[in-house]
Design a protein around this motif. Structure first.
Motif, PDB file in Angstrom:
ATOM      1  N   ILE A   9      14.872  94.669  40.291  1.00 41.45           N
ATOM      2  CA  ILE A   9      13.495  94.435  39.739  1.00 41.45           C
ATOM      3  C   ILE A   9      13.201  96.018  39.151  1.00 41.45           C
ATOM      4  CG2 ILE A   9      12.695  92.830  41.729  1.00 41.45           C
ATOM      5  CD1 ILE A   9      11.736  94.981  43.274  1.00 41.45           C
ATOM      6  N   THR A  10      11.923  96.055  38.622  1.00 37.12           N
ATOM      7  CA  THR A  10      11.613  97.092  37.895  1.00 37.12           C
ATOM      8  C   THR A  10      11.041  98.344  39.126  1.00 37.12           C
ATOM      9  OG1 THR A  10       9.218  96.213  37.504  1.00 37.12           O
ATOM     10  CG2 THR A  10      11.127  96.000  35.945  1.00 37.12           C
ATOM     11  N   LYS A  11      10.871  99.332  38.701  1.00 31.94           N
ATOM     12  CA  LYS A  11      10.605 100.474  39.519  1.00 31.94           C
ATOM     13  C   LYS A  11       9.133 100.129  39.904  1.00 31.94           C
ATOM     14  CE  LYS A  11       9.352 104.034  36.409  1.00 31.94           C
ATOM     15  NZ  LYS A  11       9.762 105.491  35.782  1.00 31.94           N
ATOM     16  N   GLN A  12       8.409  99.613  38.939  1.00 33.65           N
ATOM     17  CA  GLN A  12       6.819  99.317  39.214  1.00 33.65           C
ATOM     18  C   GLN A  12       6.709  98.335  40.328  1.00 33.65           C
ATOM     19  OE1 GLN A  12       8.342  99.424  36.316  1.00 33.65           O
ATOM     20  NE2 GLN A  12       6.979 100.278  34.652  1.00 33.65           N
ATOM     21  N   SER A  13       7.456  97.176  40.248  1.00 29.99           N
ATOM     22  CA  SER A  13       7.453  96.339  41.248  1.00 29.99           C
ATOM     23  C   SER A  13       7.835  97.068  42.769  1.00 29.99           C
ATOM     24  CB  SER A  13       8.325  95.087  40.738  1.00 29.99           C
ATOM     25  OG  SER A  13       7.877  94.175  40.152  1.00 29.99           O
ATOM     26  N   LEU A  14       8.838  97.617  42.684  1.00 25.32           N
ATOM     27  CA  LEU A  14       9.480  98.332  43.883  1.00 25.32           C
ATOM     28  C   LEU A  14       8.543  99.140  44.562  1.00 25.32           C
ATOM     29  CD1 LEU A  14      11.443  98.648  46.095  1.00 25.32           C
ATOM     30  CD2 LEU A  14      12.571 100.387  44.622  1.00 25.32           C
ATOM     31  N   ASN A  15       7.759 100.036  43.522  1.00 23.62           N
ATOM     32  CA  ASN A  15       6.869 100.950  43.937  1.00 23.62           C
ATOM     33  C   ASN A  15       5.702 100.427  44.720  1.00 23.62           C
ATOM     34  OD1 ASN A  15       5.131 103.495  43.403  1.00 23.62           O
ATOM     35  ND2 ASN A  15       7.417 103.986  43.118  1.00 23.62           N
ATOM     36  N   ARG A  16       5.096  99.244  44.250  1.00 19.46           N
ATOM     37  CA  ARG A  16       4.064  98.573  45.002  1.00 19.46           C
ATOM     38  C   ARG A  16       4.467  98.225  46.604  1.00 19.46           C
ATOM     39  NH1 ARG A  16       1.556  94.319  41.531  1.00 19.46           N
ATOM     40  NH2 ARG A  16       3.712  93.832  41.192  1.00 19.46           N
ATOM     41  N   VAL A  17       5.559  97.753  46.454  1.00 18.40           N
ATOM     42  CA  VAL A  17       6.279  97.374  47.803  1.00 18.40           C
ATOM     43  C   VAL A  17       6.327  98.648  48.830  1.00 18.40           C
ATOM     44  CG1 VAL A  17       8.445  96.605  48.893  1.00 18.40           C
ATOM     45  CG2 VAL A  17       7.507  95.307  46.891  1.00 18.40           C
ATOM     46  N   LEU A  18       7.067  99.456  48.141  1.00 17.70           N
ATOM     47  CA  LEU A  18       7.313 100.871  49.001  1.00 17.70           C
ATOM     48  C   LEU A  18       5.934 101.057  49.259  1.00 17.70           C
ATOM     49  CD1 LEU A  18      10.200 102.599  47.088  1.00 17.70           C
ATOM     50  CD2 LEU A  18      10.243 101.186  49.207  1.00 17.70           C
ATOM     51  N   LYS A  19       4.937 101.303  48.496  1.00 16.55           N
ATOM     52  CA  LYS A  19       3.526 101.801  48.944  1.00 16.55           C
ATOM     53  C   LYS A  19       2.884 101.212  50.235  1.00 16.55           C
ATOM     54  CE  LYS A  19       1.289 102.467  45.246  1.00 16.55           C
ATOM     55  NZ  LYS A  19       0.288 102.194  44.015  1.00 16.55           N
ATOM     56  N   ASP A  20       3.145  99.909  50.179  1.00 14.16           N
ATOM     57  CA  ASP A  20       2.602  98.902  51.317  1.00 14.16           C
ATOM     58  C   ASP A  20       3.348  99.455  52.685  1.00 14.16           C
ATOM     59  OD1 ASP A  20       0.990  97.684  49.640  1.00 14.16           O
ATOM     60  OD2 ASP A  20       2.308  96.017  49.192  1.00 14.16           O
ATOM     61  N   LEU A  21       4.725  99.412  52.363  1.00 12.07           N
ATOM     62  CA  LEU A  21       5.581  99.764  53.667  1.00 12.07           C
ATOM     63  C   LEU A  21       5.283 101.209  54.224  1.00 12.07           C
ATOM     64  CD1 LEU A  21       9.034  98.279  52.497  1.00 12.07           C
ATOM     65  CD2 LEU A  21       7.249  97.181  54.326  1.00 12.07           C
ATOM     66  N   LYS A  22       4.988 102.026  53.188  1.00 13.43           N
ATOM     67  CA  LYS A  22       4.557 103.486  53.758  1.00 13.43           C
ATOM     68  C   LYS A  22       3.146 103.412  54.405  1.00 13.43           C
ATOM     69  CE  LYS A  22       5.935 105.104  49.671  1.00 13.43           C
ATOM     70  NZ  LYS A  22       6.036 106.446  48.555  1.00 13.43           N
ATOM     71  N   ARG A  23       2.158 102.822  53.635  1.00 18.59           N
ATOM     72  CA  ARG A  23       0.843 102.784  54.525  1.00 18.59           C
ATOM     73  C   ARG A  23       0.901 102.257  55.792  1.00 18.59           C
ATOM     74  NH1 ARG A  23      -2.063  98.582  54.166  1.00 18.59           N
ATOM     75  NH2 ARG A  23      -0.801  97.588  52.196  1.00 18.59           N
ATOM     76  N   LEU A  24       1.754 101.339  56.119  1.00 18.54           N
ATOM     77  CA  LEU A  24       1.861 100.449  57.107  1.00 18.54           C
ATOM     78  C   LEU A  24       2.812 101.269  58.151  1.00 18.54           C
ATOM     79  CD1 LEU A  24       2.191  96.916  55.926  1.00 18.54           C
ATOM     80  CD2 LEU A  24       0.140  97.778  57.104  1.00 18.54           C
ATOM     81  N   LYS A  25       3.355 102.295  57.937  1.00 18.27           N
ATOM     82  CA  LYS A  25       4.172 103.250  58.650  1.00 18.27           C
ATOM     83  C   LYS A  25       5.606 102.381  59.084  1.00 18.27           C
ATOM     84  CE  LYS A  25       1.214 106.486  59.417  1.00 18.27           C
ATOM     85  NZ  LYS A  25       1.192 107.587  58.219  1.00 18.27           N
ATOM     86  N   ILE A  26       5.838 101.461  58.180  1.00 19.52           N
ATOM     87  CA  ILE A  26       7.155 100.989  58.321  1.00 19.52           C
ATOM     88  C   ILE A  26       8.520 101.747  57.804  1.00 19.52           C
ATOM     89  CG2 ILE A  26       8.493  98.793  57.782  1.00 19.52           C
ATOM     90  CD1 ILE A  26       5.886  97.214  57.810  1.00 19.52           C
ATOM     91  N   ILE A  27       8.081 102.378  56.738  1.00 21.28           N
ATOM     92  CA  ILE A  27       9.071 103.155  56.194  1.00 21.28           C
ATOM     93  C   ILE A  27       8.525 104.878  55.867  1.00 21.28           C
ATOM     94  CG2 ILE A  27      10.309 101.365  55.235  1.00 21.28           C
ATOM     95  CD1 ILE A  27       9.381 102.571  52.399  1.00 21.28           C
ATOM     96  N   LYS A  28       9.357 105.550  55.982  1.00 24.49           N
ATOM     97  CA  LYS A  28       8.969 107.050  55.433  1.00 24.49           C
ATOM     98  C   LYS A  28      10.061 107.579  54.609  1.00 24.49           C
ATOM     99  CE  LYS A  28      11.592 108.747  59.542  1.00 24.49           C
ATOM    100  NZ  LYS A  28      11.312 109.235  60.941  1.00 24.49           N
ATOM    101  N   GLN A  29       9.721 108.520  53.581  1.00 20.70           N
ATOM    102  CA  GLN A  29      10.592 108.984  52.570  1.00 20.70           C
ATOM    103  C   GLN A  29      10.647 110.467  52.883  1.00 20.70           C
ATOM    104  OE1 GLN A  29       8.296 107.529  49.013  1.00 20.70           O
ATOM    105  NE2 GLN A  29      10.377 107.245  48.244  1.00 20.70           N
ATOM    106  N   ILE A  30      12.188 110.834  53.060  1.00 20.27           N
ATOM    107  CA  ILE A  30      12.440 112.490  53.319  1.00 20.27           C
ATOM    108  C   ILE A  30      13.105 112.907  52.359  1.00 20.27           C
ATOM    109  CG2 ILE A  30      13.641 113.784  54.973  1.00 20.27           C
ATOM    110  CD1 ILE A  30      12.923 111.615  56.966  1.00 20.27           C
ATOM    111  N   LYS A  31      12.787 114.133  51.711  1.00 20.41           N
ATOM    112  CA  LYS A  31      13.440 114.699  50.439  1.00 20.41           C
ATOM    113  C   LYS A  31      14.791 114.843  50.909  1.00 20.41           C
ATOM    114  CE  LYS A  31       9.903 117.012  47.789  1.00 20.41           C
ATOM    115  NZ  LYS A  31       9.362 117.951  47.121  1.00 20.41           N
TER     116      LYS A  31
END
Lengths: 147, 147
Positions: free
Chosen positions: B67-89
DNA sequence: AAAATATGTCAACATATCTGACCAAAAAAT
DNA sequence: ATTTTTTGGTCAGATATGTTGACATATTTT
């Protein structure tokens, strides 16, 4: 009791992943053919069912597609407008309007099918007939199995 | 040359139908669990990949999800907001921000998986280990086969 | 220093689905 | 004969997921 140790969560997760990807790839093959006719996957799934069961009713389609009649109706409207399908009243019960391919319908559906055929054919051609039966059997069990 | 007479169009159409339905049923099992958390299939597919490959990068996700990064980004934003995933550098390349389950992530994903597990398990439990391997092999070939 | 890579974001739009309300014709039940 | 059920169609609005295109930032590679 059978030994099911080989059937671990990882195996099952693999299967779900494979199913998701196989679905995506199989459905994406005819994308171009469909786009030329302004059709989408919803139209394709409906055409498949009409191809496999000529004269199917709207209600049967609803049951098999598991979508709402409002959704299906938009699809059928498109297909009728494009002369891909036609509806003919059932003489025995004139409420029912049975679905058949119209002039261009079979030809367009064949085009779509050809676009998908090779992928499935190549995947199955190295398996013996028994494996194909087993493959279909597992898919059927997935579909019909209760949760 | 192998005898492929058993591999007729009807068989292939059957397989396509079964694939479509197996996908739909498998994905619909966790619908209620997902709905409670305001998540959809797009979130589920992403969670599956993070579960199977903890620390996956955004780019790898894009490649696997197609999928496009724009689509994925919406998904990741949701998952981060809900404390389901986190991103680590990533220390080796701090442009990359690797994805891991956050506090609630693994628990929610397990819930989703449990909702799907039985259907697949029951379909496979009567087959021998070899059949499961073959089932996965055919699906892999469908995915990787060129059109 | 310049180019490429990895990630994130905005806006507009397309597609396929849903829910809910409502209507009409025909058949089945009473 | 009237009522209820079935079958099919339609309108309007909402949601989920995807697209394209443009642009921004930080970091790494060349």
């Amino acid at each position: 009791m059978k030994d099911l140790l080989y059937l671990k969560d990882e195996q099952i997760k693999d299967c779900i992943q494979l199913l998701i990807n196989a679905y995506r790839e199989t459905l994406s093959d005819p994308k171009d053919v469909l786009k030329k006719k302004s059709l989408g996957f919803a139209h394709l799934r409906t055409m498949y069912l009409i191809d496999m069961e000529s004269g199917i009713s709207v209600n049967e389609l609803l049951y098999k597609l598991k979508i709402t009649k409002q959704s299906l109706n938009r699809v059928l409207k498109d297909l009728k407008r494009l002369k891909i399908i036609k509806q003919i009243k059932d003489n025995k019960d004139t409420r029912r309007r049975l679905l058949y391919f119209d002039k261009d319908g079979q030809k367009i559906h064949n085009e779509v099918f050809e676009a998908q055929k090779k992928r499935i054919f190549n995947a199955l051609k190295d398996s013996d007939p028994n494996s194909v039966i087993k493959f279909k059997d597992v898919l059927s069990k997935i579909i019909n199995g209760k949760k």
